[in-house]
Scaffold this motif. Structure first.
Motif: not given
Ligand SMILES: Nc1ncnc2c1ncn2[C@@H]1O[C@H](COP(=O)(O)OP(=O)(O)OP(=O)(O)O)[C@@H](O)[C@H]1O
Ligand SMILES: [Mg+2]
Length: 242
Positions: A29-37, A40-43, A185-190
């Motif tokens: 709760x309250x975090x910045x969580x990034x999904x990287x990959x 086509x990885x599934x983000x 909940x973030x996804x990014x390529x940067x």
């Protein structure tokens, strides 16, 4: 407390395309969580399932104490989404677009003004969505995602195509939203972006989570000075050739 708990989540598109192959993780709760990959990885698939826009094939998904897809009607009331491809109503103005979303959540006109101010788009309030530059379209997308005062916001590549200053403005907005206790909940390529913003990052590769740690721990593991270098080293270990 954990805002999102995912256990052995699978997504198979059609008959054979295994986009997610048993992923397990949780978001505090309250975090910045990034999904990287890689591409086509599934983000996006993961983001869509967690934000209740796509049904999982198998596995447990708990968002804010509720189960997806069973409780998706209630989950949607509590989450905001910045989709990878946000489509605003092109012939409506910025404020009309925002009003649409605010009204959907039972809000008032004054909330539209607050959001315009917060996201820095007040001067474009009377501009039609289609006439905005890419950066301001992204800002409007973020403003719309905040319309229902969400407890968690899923942002799928929110800074793609933005110039360096606009990207930094979006980072400030993300930090500001998080400072109010909202989980991001973030996804990014940067990878520089992920390094600066994230409390923790998960790396997904061919539908599996291959790392989950703080950016610093991932950098230490590969003895690198930046998350980007560590990520590239990890991809090399995994044999990624794309
Ligand atoms: N509707 C669909 N039908 C069939 N396959 C799909 C569908 N949507 C996604 N896929 C496939 O599932 C896999 C994961 O796609 P996803 O969009 O989740 O990747 P991603 O990590 O978000 O990639 P990117 O970084 O390019 O946005 C890819 O192989 C993609 O081609
Ligand atoms: Mg994607």
């Amino acid at each position: 407390m954990q805002t999102v708990i995912v256990e052995d989540l699978w997504k198979v598109y059609g008959r054979r395309k295994e986009a997610l192959r048993g992923i397990t993780f949780s978001v505090n709760s309250g975090e910045i969580f990034s999904l990287l990959g890689p591409n086509g990885a599934g983000k996006t698939t993961t983001v869509k399932i967690l934000s209740c826009t796509l049904a999982p094939t198998k596995g447990k998904v708990n968002v804010l104490g509720m189960e997806a897809p069973k409780d998706c009607v209630r989950i949607r009331e509590e989450v905001g989404i910045v989709p990878q491809e946000f489509q605003g109503f092109s012939d409506l103005t910025v404020e009309e677009n925002l009003w649409y979303f605010v009204k959907l959540y039972g809000g008032t006109k004054s909330q539209v003004d607050e959001l315009l101010e917060k996201i820095g788009v007040t001067e474009y309030r009377k501009t039609k969505f289609r006439n905005l530059s890419g950066g301001f379209k992204k800002r409007v997308a973020i403003a719309c995602s905040l319309a229902g005062d969400p407890k968690i916001v899923f942002m799928d590549e929110p800074t793609v195509g933005l110039d360096p200053r606009s990207r930094r403005s979006v980072w400030d907005i993300i930090r500001e939203v998080r400072s109010k206790g909202v989980t991001i909940f973030l996804t990014t390529h940067y990878l520089d972006e992920a390094q600066r913003l994230s409390d923790r990052v998960a790396v997904i590769y061919e539908g599996k989570i291959v790392r989950l740690s703080t950016p610093q721990d991932l950098m230490s593991e590969f003895k690198k000075q930046s998350l980007e270098e560590a990520y590239l080293a990890l991809m090399e270990v995994l044999g990624d050739v794309s």
